[in-house]
Design an enzyme around this catalytic site. Structure first.
Site, mmCIF file in Angstrom:
data_model
loop_
_atom_site.group_PDB
_atom_site.id
_atom_site.type_symbol
_atom_site.label_atom_id
_atom_site.label_comp_id
_atom_site.label_asym_id
_atom_site.label_seq_id
_atom_site.Cartn_x
_atom_site.Cartn_y
_atom_site.Cartn_z
ATOM 1 N N ASP A 317 37.036 40.898 36.656
ATOM 2 C CA ASP A 317 36.467 41.472 37.879
ATOM 3 C C ASP A 317 37.236 42.687 38.364
ATOM 4 O O ASP A 317 36.662 43.567 38.992
ATOM 5 C CB ASP A 317 36.416 40.409 38.975
ATOM 6 C CG ASP A 317 35.300 39.400 38.750
ATOM 7 O OD1 ASP A 317 34.285 39.771 38.136
ATOM 8 O OD2 ASP A 317 35.442 38.242 39.167
ATOM 9 N N GLU A 320 36.867 45.499 35.052
ATOM 10 C CA GLU A 320 35.501 45.894 34.691
ATOM 11 C C GLU A 320 34.696 46.406 35.882
ATOM 12 O O GLU A 320 33.649 47.021 35.695
ATOM 13 C CB GLU A 320 34.782 44.722 34.036
ATOM 14 C CG GLU A 320 35.382 44.362 32.675
ATOM 15 C CD GLU A 320 34.693 43.213 31.981
ATOM 16 O OE1 GLU A 320 34.574 43.249 30.744
ATOM 17 O OE2 GLU A 320 34.270 42.256 32.664
ATOM 18 N N GLY A 322 36.574 46.648 39.555
ATOM 19 C CA GLY A 322 37.499 47.112 40.590
ATOM 20 C C GLY A 322 37.264 46.324 41.858
ATOM 21 O O GLY A 322 36.133 46.269 42.358
ATOM 22 N N GLY A 324 38.918 46.834 44.806
ATOM 23 C CA GLY A 324 39.115 47.605 46.027
ATOM 24 C C GLY A 324 37.809 48.088 46.638
ATOM 25 O O GLY A 324 37.575 47.931 47.841
ATOM 26 N N TYR A 401 30.542 35.481 44.287
ATOM 27 C CA TYR A 401 31.808 34.905 44.754
ATOM 28 C C TYR A 401 32.475 35.784 45.798
ATOM 29 O O TYR A 401 32.344 37.011 45.777
ATOM 30 C CB TYR A 401 32.790 34.757 43.585
ATOM 31 C CG TYR A 401 32.922 33.348 43.037
ATOM 32 C CD1 TYR A 401 33.740 32.406 43.655
ATOM 33 C CD2 TYR A 401 32.237 32.960 41.893
ATOM 34 C CE1 TYR A 401 33.885 31.134 43.150
ATOM 35 C CE2 TYR A 401 32.367 31.678 41.376
ATOM 36 C CZ TYR A 401 33.197 30.758 42.009
ATOM 37 O OH TYR A 401 33.328 29.502 41.507
ATOM 38 N N GLU A 402 33.229 35.121 46.698
ATOM 39 C CA GLU A 402 34.175 35.810 47.569
ATOM 40 C C GLU A 402 35.596 35.382 47.198
ATOM 41 O O GLU A 402 35.842 34.197 46.922
ATOM 42 C CB GLU A 402 33.934 35.471 49.045
ATOM 43 C CG GLU A 402 33.025 36.432 49.770
ATOM 44 C CD GLU A 402 31.561 36.272 49.374
ATOM 45 O OE1 GLU A 402 30.804 37.249 49.499
ATOM 46 O OE2 GLU A 402 31.160 35.172 48.937
ATOM 47 N N HIS A 451 33.745 26.429 34.819
ATOM 48 C CA HIS A 451 34.362 27.743 34.645
ATOM 49 C C HIS A 451 35.769 27.719 35.200
ATOM 50 O O HIS A 451 36.207 26.742 35.814
ATOM 51 C CB HIS A 451 33.525 28.851 35.314
ATOM 52 C CG HIS A 451 33.365 28.673 36.794
ATOM 53 N ND1 HIS A 451 32.480 27.778 37.350
ATOM 54 C CD2 HIS A 451 33.971 29.287 37.833
ATOM 55 C CE1 HIS A 451 32.545 27.834 38.673
ATOM 56 N NE2 HIS A 451 33.454 28.738 38.994
ATOM 57 N N HIS A 453 39.058 30.452 36.871
ATOM 58 C CA HIS A 453 39.433 31.740 37.464
ATOM 59 C C HIS A 453 40.918 31.962 37.182
ATOM 60 O O HIS A 453 41.753 31.135 37.570
ATOM 61 C CB HIS A 453 39.226 31.752 38.974
ATOM 62 C CG HIS A 453 37.851 31.375 39.430
ATOM 63 N ND1 HIS A 453 36.932 32.302 39.869
ATOM 64 C CD2 HIS A 453 37.237 30.176 39.522
ATOM 65 C CE1 HIS A 453 35.815 31.678 40.211
ATOM 66 N NE2 HIS A 453 35.985 30.385 40.008
ATOM 67 N N ASP A 601 65.631 47.083 34.807
ATOM 68 C CA ASP A 601 64.490 47.253 35.701
ATOM 69 C C ASP A 601 63.331 46.443 35.126
ATOM 70 O O ASP A 601 62.697 46.847 34.153
ATOM 71 C CB ASP A 601 64.136 48.743 35.786
ATOM 72 C CG ASP A 601 63.139 49.044 36.888
ATOM 73 O OD1 ASP A 601 62.651 48.100 37.530
ATOM 74 O OD2 ASP A 601 62.835 50.238 37.096
#
Length: 654
Positions: A317, A320, A322, A324, A401-402, A451, A453, A601
């Protein structure tokens, strides 16, 4: 409840996100310099972040004139006429193109204009219409068509050959109705996004639409057949008011935040969404760094149903689409409660213009119970302090989905990341009376497929400076013997991760395994390195076979923790561009160089998975479930950093 006005900042910090004007200006500079045609589509426009070295140099000058760093924008561009993806860096300071390069062989993420155009492309296709008529459906205007990423199903999905999505169809019974209650099963469409046309329609057989509506609360629908699932609202829920009569404890300057002893900067990109920069803690007047940058590095949802409409559903998600630009404008009193400070999300349209998502990020404080307490039973003296956290959150909608992304900073020095999953399951239809093998029945003829996530968070660590070592800590029972006569003893063992060849690690609940990110230069009062501990939360391994056709795309799910050397080009867990990619180019390939990790680092990548065996209670909209992890100080302080919390006003508390 109060939304606070945004104060003005007097100095532009190099990590301030691009403003709307800067997004538009960067696009205009690139158009002019490269002579771009209208077929050039802007995928992402966001801040090109300065290097760590440049930021450190800039910070060293903060007491003087504070010379500015070049203000630059990073642009991902798709030239539709050439079927080529380009990456550019544009200097807003000099109005020049600093870098321009083609990326052949990959596909850009699905863009907003493609996402929304897909529905009309499919709805106008005669073959799709004929398949719908075979199911007795004539009201094409009520169809919901979700543009699922194509995954990799074979050579026909070669990203160099064509740019595709595979939309799935659901049917509303009336405008605004809960369409996911009626999946059009067996029907898979392939859309060529360059040609703007349907190139294939697969009909694997007709299954009747499930008979029951599922409207949880939609009173504007007047059709008696579509009554809301909730007919009455509880009348015994009394109001809860969150009040802070003296205002919140945080201060904000631009995107710089100070809260109690915490300092950080809030960032936002169209691909990653919410980003945290420069997280540090003020310890007795010394600002001590902990995190240089923290962000969601990928989000992957594989389905476990071999049916034709589900077997290709394994989507990245973030990479493929974004997350934002999919962020919700958050609402006071609903998504966030209390004294709220909002930050807008600045993204772009495909012409390069700025798009403002108002209130894309919410920040507020929460009381979270007791911070510490002790009762002296001899004297009956009680000492207790209340715990508080700063909440920084964003919520996105990806089709059905949220996902809520929540960073919590606690006043005892702990950092927590939590994902809240809600929204609507992606449904399938079966004949009424049947029981699905690879999912759970939620209504007659309607099921939710199994499924998972998976989320991967990239943690660019700076625990007391840039030189860190990641050490794996296991707890082990001591062998019985003279030194352990009762068999009750156990010890902890330390395994430093010295190179990337050892950088892929897994949880071990039987050993209570966790990881310390230790400073290579600073020690605490006991002589041990100062450190923060990565404490894993609940997680699961992938359930799909390692031989699955799509398994090579998702290598970052193979292990829970990955440790790599810092590399600004290695930002995303599945690689830069996973759309239609047969093989991932991110983790584990980032470890191939076997770079040294001890006292260096380092970047820590934490992958965690939510296992969703659907329940009837997940229908018609899912109650929130949560998953996440913690970063806890471990030898970072010389004692409880929350000892100085003020007592509450209740007299019995002190």
């Amino acid at each position: 409840m109060t939304a606070l006005d945004e104060p003005q900042t007097t100095v532009t910090h190099p990590l301030e996100p691009l403003t709307a004007d800067e997004v538009s200006a960067a696009s205009a500079i690139l158009k002019d310099a490269r002579g771009l045609e209208p077929t050039a589509r802007f995928v992402f426009v966001h801040l090109h972040e300065p290097s760590k070295a440049d930021l450190a140099s800039w910070e060293r000058e903060r007491g003087g004139a504070r010379p500015g760093l070049p203000r630059e924008a990073e642009i991902v561009l798709y030239e539709r006429a050439e079927k080529m993806l380009y990456e550019a860096v544009v200097s807003l300071s000099d109005r020049t193109v600093v870098d321009w390069r083609a990326r052949p062989g990959v596909q850009a993420p699905v863009m907003a204009e493609e996402f929304f155009a897909t529905e009309e492309i499919v709805r106008a296709d005669p073959r799709w219409q004929e398949a719908m008529r075979r199911r007795g459906i004539e009201r094409f205007d009520l169809a919901m068509i979700d543009p699922w990423a194509s995954s990799w199903s074979g050579p026909e999905d070669d990203p160099t050959a064509r740019r595709i999505v595979r939309p799935l169809t659901w049917m509303r019974s009336a405008p605004g109705e809960h369409g996911y209650a009626r999946p059009v099963d067996g029907l898979v469409v392939t859309v060529d996004l360059d040609l703007r046309e349907v190139v294939e329609v697969e009909d694997h057989g007709i299954v009747d639409l499930p008979p029951q509506p599922a409207n949880y609360e939609q009173p504007w629908i007047h059709d008696p057949a579509n009554v809301p699932r909730v007919e009455t609202i509880r009348d015994d829920v009394r109001p809860i008011e969150i009040t802070q009569p003296e205002g919140p404890s945080f201060t904000v300057d631009g995107h710089a935040v100070s809260w109690q002893k915490w300092h950080l900067r809030i960032g936002f990109t169209p691909r990653e969404g919410l980003v945290l920069h420069d997280v540090s803690y003020d310890d007795r007047g010394t600002r001590r760094p902990i995190l240089h940058r923290a962000s969601l590095a990928e989000m992957y949802v594989p389905y476990g149903d071999p049916a034709p409409t589900h077997r290709f559903k394994n989507v990245f998600d973030q990479g493929e689409y974004g997350v934002g630009w999919l962020a919700n404008p958050l609402t006071l009193g609903c998504d966030c409660v209390g004294h709220i400070r909002y930050f807008d999300g600045i993204v772009n349209d495909q012409d390069g213009g700025a798009v403002v998502i108002p209130n894309a990020v919410c920040m507020h404080e929460e009381d979270t119970g007791i911070a510490w307490k002790h009762t002296d039973f001899r004297t009956e003296e009680v000492e207790v302090r209340r715990r508080r956290r700063l909440v920084i959150s964003s919520i996105v909608t990806v089709g059905n989905y949220e996902y809520g992304y929540f960073w919590y900073l606690y006043n005892d020095g702990m950092i927590e990341y939590e994902v809240k999953l809600t929204g609507v399951i992606s449904t399938g239809a079966i004949p009424v009376g049947s029981v699905p093998e690879h999912g759970t029945l939620v209504a007659p003829g309607l099921y939710g497929p199994h499924h998972q996530h998976f989320f991967c968070v990239r943690l660019d660590m700076t625990v007391d400076g840039p030189a860190n070592t990641v050490t794996e800590i296991d707890s082990m029972p001591s062998p019985p013997g003279p030194a352990n006569p009762h068999g009750n003893a156990w010890v902890t063992t330390r395994t430093p991760i010295t190179s990337e060849a050892e950088g892929a690690r897994d949880t071990a609940p039987g050993r209570a395994r966790f990881w310390k990110i230790e400073s290579a230069t600073e020690t605490g009062p006991t002589g041990a390195p100062t450190a923060y501990a990565l404490m894993p939360g609940s997680t699961v391994p992938p359930m799909y076979s390692p031989e699955a056709l799509f398994a090579p795309r998702s290598g970052f799910t193979e292990h829970t923790v990955w440790v790599t050397a810092h590399d600004p080009a290695q930002r995303f867990a599945a690689g830069d561009y996973p759309l239609q990619a047969p093989v991932g180019t991110g983790l584990p390939h980032y470890l191939d160089g076997d770079r040294p990790l001890e006292g260096s680092d380092v970047v820590v990548w934490y992958t965690f998975g939510a296992h969703h065996v659907v329940r009837p209670e997940d229908w018609p909209v899912m109650p929130v479930s949560t998953i996440g992890f913690m970063l806890r100080p471990s030898g970072f302080f010389d004692g409880n950093p929350a000892l100085d919390l003020p007592p509450s006003e209740a007299k019995a508390c002190h």
